[in-house]
Design a protein around this motif. Structure first.
Motif, PDB file in Angstrom:
ATOM      1  N   TRP A 156       0.840  -1.196   0.000  1.00 19.42           N
ATOM      2  CA  TRP A 156       0.000   0.000   0.000  1.00 19.42           C
ATOM      3  C   TRP A 156       0.874   1.244   0.000  1.00 19.42           C
ATOM      4  O   TRP A 156       1.995   1.214   0.488  1.00 19.42           O
ATOM      5  CB  TRP A 156      -0.862   0.040   1.274  1.00 19.42           C
ATOM      6  CG  TRP A 156      -1.669  -1.201   1.524  1.00 19.42           C
ATOM      7  CD1 TRP A 156      -1.235  -2.351   2.112  1.00 19.42           C
ATOM      8  CD2 TRP A 156      -3.035  -1.409   1.187  1.00 19.42           C
ATOM      9  NE1 TRP A 156      -2.249  -3.261   2.188  1.00 19.42           N
ATOM     10  CE2 TRP A 156      -3.374  -2.708   1.623  1.00 19.42           C
ATOM     11  CE3 TRP A 156      -4.020  -0.631   0.560  1.00 19.42           C
ATOM     12  CZ2 TRP A 156      -4.654  -3.245   1.457  1.00 19.42           C
ATOM     13  CZ3 TRP A 156      -5.282  -1.153   0.411  1.00 19.42           C
ATOM     14  CH2 TRP A 156      -5.592  -2.456   0.846  1.00 19.42           C
ATOM     15  N   LEU A 157       0.291   2.342  -0.481  1.00 16.72           N
ATOM     16  CA  LEU A 157       0.935   3.644  -0.357  1.00 16.72           C
ATOM     17  C   LEU A 157       0.015   4.541   0.471  1.00 16.72           C
ATOM     18  O   LEU A 157      -1.148   4.756   0.097  1.00 16.72           O
ATOM     19  CB  LEU A 157       1.158   4.281  -1.727  1.00 16.72           C
ATOM     20  CG  LEU A 157       2.366   3.814  -2.531  1.00 16.72           C
ATOM     21  CD1 LEU A 157       2.474   4.640  -3.814  1.00 16.72           C
ATOM     22  CD2 LEU A 157       3.670   3.917  -1.720  1.00 16.72           C
ATOM     23  N   ILE A 158       0.544   5.035   1.591  1.00 18.63           N
ATOM     24  CA  ILE A 158      -0.289   5.883   2.447  1.00 18.63           C
ATOM     25  C   ILE A 158       0.007   7.346   2.201  1.00 18.63           C
ATOM     26  O   ILE A 158       1.174   7.748   2.101  1.00 18.63           O
ATOM     27  CB  ILE A 158      -0.037   5.600   3.948  1.00 18.63           C
ATOM     28  CG1 ILE A 158      -0.316   4.134   4.269  1.00 18.63           C
ATOM     29  CG2 ILE A 158      -0.912   6.483   4.826  1.00 18.63           C
ATOM     30  CD1 ILE A 158      -0.387   3.845   5.755  1.00 18.63           C
ATOM     31  N   ASN A 159      -1.068   8.153   2.149  1.00 19.44           N
ATOM     32  CA  ASN A 159      -0.948   9.600   2.078  1.00 19.44           C
ATOM     33  C   ASN A 159      -1.930  10.234   3.041  1.00 19.44           C
ATOM     34  O   ASN A 159      -3.084   9.792   3.138  1.00 19.44           O
ATOM     35  CB  ASN A 159      -1.227  10.104   0.658  1.00 19.44           C
ATOM     36  CG  ASN A 159       0.001   9.950  -0.223  1.00 19.44           C
ATOM     37  OD1 ASN A 159       0.990  10.672  -0.086  1.00 19.44           O
ATOM     38  ND2 ASN A 159      -0.054   8.941  -1.103  1.00 19.44           N
ATOM     39  N   GLY A 160      -1.471  11.248   3.728  1.00 25.52           N
ATOM     40  CA  GLY A 160      -2.356  11.937   4.665  1.00 25.52           C
ATOM     41  C   GLY A 160      -1.602  12.324   5.916  1.00 25.52           C
ATOM     42  O   GLY A 160      -0.370  12.405   5.909  1.00 25.52           O
ATOM     43  N   SER A 161      -2.337  12.566   6.991  1.00 25.47           N
ATOM     44  CA  SER A 161      -1.658  12.959   8.231  1.00 25.47           C
ATOM     45  C   SER A 161      -2.489  12.597   9.452  1.00 25.47           C
ATOM     46  O   SER A 161      -3.708  12.443   9.373  1.00 25.47           O
ATOM     47  CB  SER A 161      -1.385  14.459   8.238  1.00 25.47           C
ATOM     48  OG  SER A 161      -2.590  15.160   8.358  1.00 25.47           O
ATOM     49  N   LYS A 162      -1.812  12.433  10.564  1.00 23.98           N
ATOM     50  CA  LYS A 162      -2.455  12.179  11.855  1.00 23.98           C
ATOM     51  C   LYS A 162      -2.026  13.286  12.799  1.00 23.98           C
ATOM     52  O   LYS A 162      -0.960  13.893  12.630  1.00 23.98           O
ATOM     53  CB  LYS A 162      -2.028  10.810  12.405  1.00 23.98           C
ATOM     54  CG  LYS A 162      -2.548   9.635  11.580  1.00 23.98           C
ATOM     55  CD  LYS A 162      -4.047   9.487  11.738  1.00 23.98           C
ATOM     56  CE  LYS A 162      -4.629   8.486  10.743  1.00 23.98           C
ATOM     57  NZ  LYS A 162      -6.115   8.425  10.836  1.00 23.98           N
ATOM     58  N   ILE A 163      -2.844  13.524  13.818  1.00 20.77           N
ATOM     59  CA  ILE A 163      -2.504  14.587  14.759  1.00 20.77           C
ATOM     60  C   ILE A 163      -2.762  14.111  16.184  1.00 20.77           C
ATOM     61  O   ILE A 163      -3.541  13.178  16.388  1.00 20.77           O
ATOM     62  CB  ILE A 163      -3.297  15.879  14.420  1.00 20.77           C
ATOM     63  CG1 ILE A 163      -2.689  17.107  15.112  1.00 20.77           C
ATOM     64  CG2 ILE A 163      -4.765  15.733  14.760  1.00 20.77           C
ATOM     65  CD1 ILE A 163      -3.231  18.424  14.595  1.00 20.77           C
ATOM     66  N   TRP A 164      -2.099  14.763  17.133  1.00 24.92           N
ATOM     67  CA  TRP A 164      -2.181  14.466  18.578  1.00 24.92           C
ATOM     68  C   TRP A 164      -1.625  13.086  18.913  1.00 24.92           C
ATOM     69  O   TRP A 164      -1.968  12.519  19.945  1.00 24.92           O
ATOM     70  CB  TRP A 164      -3.623  14.533  19.113  1.00 24.92           C
ATOM     71  CG  TRP A 164      -4.442  15.645  18.583  1.00 24.92           C
ATOM     72  CD1 TRP A 164      -5.653  15.549  17.975  1.00 24.92           C
ATOM     73  CD2 TRP A 164      -4.134  17.048  18.619  1.00 24.92           C
ATOM     74  NE1 TRP A 164      -6.113  16.798  17.617  1.00 24.92           N
ATOM     75  CE2 TRP A 164      -5.197  17.722  18.001  1.00 24.92           C
ATOM     76  CE3 TRP A 164      -3.048  17.792  19.105  1.00 24.92           C
ATOM     77  CZ2 TRP A 164      -5.215  19.106  17.856  1.00 24.92           C
ATOM     78  CZ3 TRP A 164      -3.064  19.160  18.955  1.00 24.92           C
ATOM     79  CH2 TRP A 164      -4.138  19.794  18.340  1.00 24.92           C
ATOM     80  N   THR A 165      -0.799  12.523  18.032  1.00 24.76           N
ATOM     81  CA  THR A 165      -0.335  11.169  18.270  1.00 24.76           C
ATOM     82  C   THR A 165       0.669  11.151  19.429  1.00 24.76           C
ATOM     83  O   THR A 165       1.817  11.579  19.274  1.00 24.76           O
ATOM     84  CB  THR A 165       0.319  10.603  16.998  1.00 24.76           C
ATOM     85  OG1 THR A 165      -0.391  11.105  15.874  1.00 24.76           O
ATOM     86  CG2 THR A 165       0.269   9.094  17.022  1.00 24.76           C
ATOM     87  N   SER A 166       0.226  10.636  20.562  1.00 25.99           N
ATOM     88  CA  SER A 166       1.087  10.580  21.737  1.00 25.99           C
ATOM     89  C   SER A 166       2.253   9.641  21.471  1.00 25.99           C
ATOM     90  O   SER A 166       2.061   8.532  20.968  1.00 25.99           O
ATOM     91  CB  SER A 166       0.320  10.061  22.950  1.00 25.99           C
ATOM     92  OG  SER A 166      -0.828  10.826  23.184  1.00 25.99           O
ATOM     93  N   GLY A 167       3.438  10.089  21.813  1.00 27.75           N
ATOM     94  CA  GLY A 167       4.617   9.234  21.732  1.00 27.75           C
ATOM     95  C   GLY A 167       5.040   8.830  20.330  1.00 27.75           C
ATOM     96  O   GLY A 167       5.888   7.949  20.184  1.00 27.75           O
TER      97      GLY A 167
END
Ligand code: FAD
Lengths: 384, 360
Positions: A156-167
């Motif tokens: 797979w190819l992932i595109n995007g973003s995550k936020i508030w990811t602890s640690g």
């Protein structure tokens, strides 16, 4: 259907002995200066060495099968361990998510290869995970996530973003909830999958977000054409929502939803006793009935979880009450012993107060906000 | 409220708004003293409110001064405005004079300063903790013992050892230590130390309450803005009943804070404040925790970040509620005065109208 009644947990002699073992270990570590007791240490206390030490003692993944490096102990023993660690304010943040939810996720949905590869490393305290759910426009409304994974040769190819990811900045892998089919307004929960992203993979960028204390706990994480091989999909493609929801029960009902400010309470009692302050003690002790009740509820949920019951609603209920209690401790403390709370003070109590106050708002947000939880509880109760 | 009240508020608001940006607050937290802001405030006469023009001030009364402090709280103004104003008033009352430079004060009864007369100056020993902004100040107003008499003096801080500490809003709250240092050319003024330390505590408590009320107002504004802007489940947050409850509670508590402060300020202006200031500080301190929590809850994770400005206000609320006496402190003061007073009922204390009940 689950009733609004929870099982009562009683400890066996073995379990009592186990508690004593943990306690003396923690006492020795503290005396040796390995760690300083902190409030909310499962978010803010990360020590790679301490996690390793716990791993060596068999205290990570202790309920998992031995063939995957686990200890095959009961959920109640794990409960004893985690509550002792939190009450002592020990630095457990690094391995917390992997031990609490990623391990169980693998055991339930992971492939044989994944279990053999990841679980032993996690149990040794050498492999940390972070949880990639929230996105800038998907907080409470998690189904609004847009991070997507598209098919490519061998993965797979992932595109995007995550936020508030602890640690995210100390973890080796992240479980990323993403869309593997396009967003469909009429079927918002469909087409999501859980992928294991290697944080060292090309295209992964971790940007720290400064916490309001000025410290670094959570992050924004960007994915730009990040390759994830086929064997790093967890469970079934398109089943990510359901799998993720199952994790939440582990996330919501544990002692970390009750004890984030416990080190402060302990220190208060200590000081009041030293000062023979009867009035202060009396006021402080007024907090105990809540704590005692919540702890028993939380252990009941742990028991239900082990039996495979659906605890979605009751876990939400415990988290709501527990996190309100956690903030209440900080609010009461300042009225009972007057100190100027300060993160940098030489005075332990001032520091614990500052940590509790400044971390406080997060208690009722992370892992599902109070408002959302109350919705779940209300719906759950009405449905019964 | 003076005749030029509107004018003073308007220009103060403009200055604060212009200078006290998020960038300035961030820098102030990290060890920057905003001299330019101070100069502008001095120039505009804002640090001399409450003094007649003959006395070198710009006129104005307590109502003007405390409303300026309310604004200062709203903008998180990172200079010791309250300390300077109150220090100047109290020092003037005992016959001293202060120029336009900022000052801090430590007049509390329990500080243990003592002076020894050396003819051409004094030797000073003693210490005080949690002194606001001391590290940036040139002088501190203290009182202490001189041969069994109580005196006040404005002492240059160059002679002190300063141990830097901060409250949780990262505002300086330093320890100030004078280790038997000789200070030449110092003037001391004989004072009633109980009275001056009590006044300082009450005035500062009301200042904190006013600043908290101002901060609450701003927290409310930020929350309304965010509840409108942020969308989840395809709707603005303020459309959800749960959020409406937060907004309602924020609004209610904020209005309550402002009312409490305004009432106590009027009482101070009228020369009676022994019950009103404690009640106002207690009310506002208790409300500020609720306000901070509701606002953070409504803001979600974004409010937990350093980048957002919410924490500049909520951290101040959390700090100030414990400074100059929190709810328990003032609660026991009131309890004691209830016991000591000649048996008025609680209602009489609350209404401050005990004489009405005497029938002849
Ligand atoms: C310390 C901390 C650590 C975190 N760690 C992680 C992590 O490791 N991984 C991760 O993925 N996420 C993490 N999060 C994010 C957390 O899960 C989100 O903050 C949470 O889901 C809320 O989303 P939001 O912040 O976008 O707030 P929003 O969803 O924008 O909510 C703002 C306010 O609106 C309310 N609201 C929203 N919808 C409704 C509704 N339908 N009805 C009533 N009220 C509503 C909320 O309850 C809240 O009060 C963390 C957060 C914190 C504070």
């Amino acid at each position: 259907m689950i009733k609004l009644e929870l099982p009562v947990v009683k400890f066996s002699q073995d379990q009592k002995d186990f508690r004593a073992t943990i306690r003396s270990f923690l006492q020795n570590e503290r005396l040796a200066g390995t760690f300083e007791s902190k409030c909310d240490s499962w978010l803010s206390g990360d020590s790679i060495e301490f996690s390793r030490k716990l791993g060596q003692k068999g205290w990570i993944g202790m309920t998992w099968p031995q063939e995957y490096g686990g200890g095959e102990r009961s959920a109640i023993e794990r409960y004893i361990l985690t509550e002792e660690l939190l009450a002592a304010g020990a630095p457990v943040a690094a391995h917390w998510f992997a031990d609490r939810q990623t391990g169980p996720l693998f055991l339930k949905y992971g492939s044989e290869e994944q279990k053999q590869f990841f679980l032993p490393q996690i149990a040794k305290g050498e492999c940390f995970f972070s949880i990639g759910l929230s996105e800038p426009n998907a907080g409470s409304d998690l189904a609004a996530i847009r991070t997507k994974a598209e098919r490519t040769d061998g993965g797979w190819l992932i595109n995007g973003s995550k936020i508030w990811t602890s640690g995210a900045h100390i973890s080796h892998y992240m479980i990323v909830l993403c869309r593997t089919s396009p967003y469909d307004q009429n079927q918002r929960h469909a087409g999501m999958s859980q992928l294991i992203v290697d944080m060292k993979e090309k295209g992964v960028t971790v940007r720290p977000i400064q916490f309001l204390t000025g410290e670094h706990h959570f992050n924004e994480v960007f994915f730009e054409n990040v390759f994830v091989p086929d064997n790093r999909l967890i469970g079934t493609e398109g089943n990510g929502w359901k799998q993720g929801m199952a994790e939440l029960a582990y996330e919501r009902s544990g002692p970390e939803r009750i004890l984030s400010t416990y080190p402060l309470l302990e220190e208060m009692i200590h000081i009041l006793r030293e000062n023979e302050d009867e009035a202060g003690l009396k006021e402080t002790i007024a907090l105990l009935p809540d704590l005692w009740t919540l702890r028993n509820m939380s252990m009941g949920v742990a028991k239900y979880l082990e039996e495979g019951q659906d605890v979605n609603m009751i876990a939400a209920l415990v988290k709501d009450l527990g996190t309100v209690f956690e903030t209440n401790v900080a609010e009461k403390a300042r009225l009972i012993i007057s100190r100027i709370p300060s993160m940098s003070s030489n005075d332990r109590l001032s520091r614990l107060m500052a940590q509790s106050i400044l971390h406080g708002p997060g208690f009722t947000l992370r892992g599902g906000t109070t408002e959302i939880l109350r919705g779940i509880v209300a719906k759950g109760v009405v449905a019964q | 409220m003076s005749e030029s009240y509107e004018l003073i508020m308007d220009s103060t608001n403009k200055i604060f708004k212009h200078y006290c940006t998020k960038e300035l607050l961030d820098r102030a937290e990290n060890g920057h003293w905003p001299q330019e802001l101070w100069d502008v405030l001095a120039e505009a006469g804002i640090i001399s409110i409450g003094f007649s023009e003959q006395a070198g001030g710009v006129g104005g009364d307590y109502i003007d001064a405390y409303n300026i402090l309310k604004l200062a709280g709203k903008y998180g103004v990172p200079v010791p405005l309250a300390e300077t104003l109150i220090g100047k008033w109290l020092f003037a009352e005992v016959g001293g004079q202060v120029g336009d430079i900022p000052l801090t004060l430590a007049l509390q009864n329990d500080s243990n300063f003592s002076f020894v007369d050396e003819g051409d100056g004094y030797t000073l020993g003693g210490s005080a903790s949690a002194v606001p902004w001391a590290r940036y100040m040139e002088q501190i107003l203290i009182c202490g013992d001189l041969n069994g008499k109580q005196v006040a003096a404005l002492v240059p801080l160059a002679h002190a050892e300063i141990r830097e500490e901060n409250n949780i809003a990262a505002e300086p709250r330093d320890s100030v230590i004078f280790s038997q240092v000789k200070i030449d050319g110092l003037t001391v003024y004989q004072v009633d130390s109980v009275l001056i330390s009590e006044k300082s505590l009450y005035y500062l408590a009301l200042a904190k309450a006013a600043m908290m009320a101002g901060a609450a107002e701003r927290v409310m504004e930020l929350s309304l803005f965010y509840a409108n802007e942020r969308q989840q489940f395809g709707r603005s947050l303020h459309r959800f009943q749960g959020i409406q409850h937060h907004i309602a509670s924020l609004a209610g508590e904020t209005v309550a804070c402002i009312t409490a402060v305004n009432t106590a300020v009027q009482a101070l202006q009228d020369g009676q404040y022994k019950t009103e200031i404690p009640l106002a500080k207690m009310k506002v301190s208790a409300a500020s925790g609720k306000i901070a929590m509701a606002a953070h809850q409504l803001h979600g994770a974004i409010g937990m970040t350093y980048e957002h400005s919410l924490h500049h206000l909520t951290r101040r609320l959390w700090s100030w509620r414990d400074e100059s006496g929190n709810e328990s402190y003032w609660g026991s003061v009131l309890a004691k005065s209830l016991i000591e007073k000649n048996s008025p009922t609680l209602w009489e204390v609350l209404t401050d109208e005990q004489n009405l009940l005497i029938v002849d």
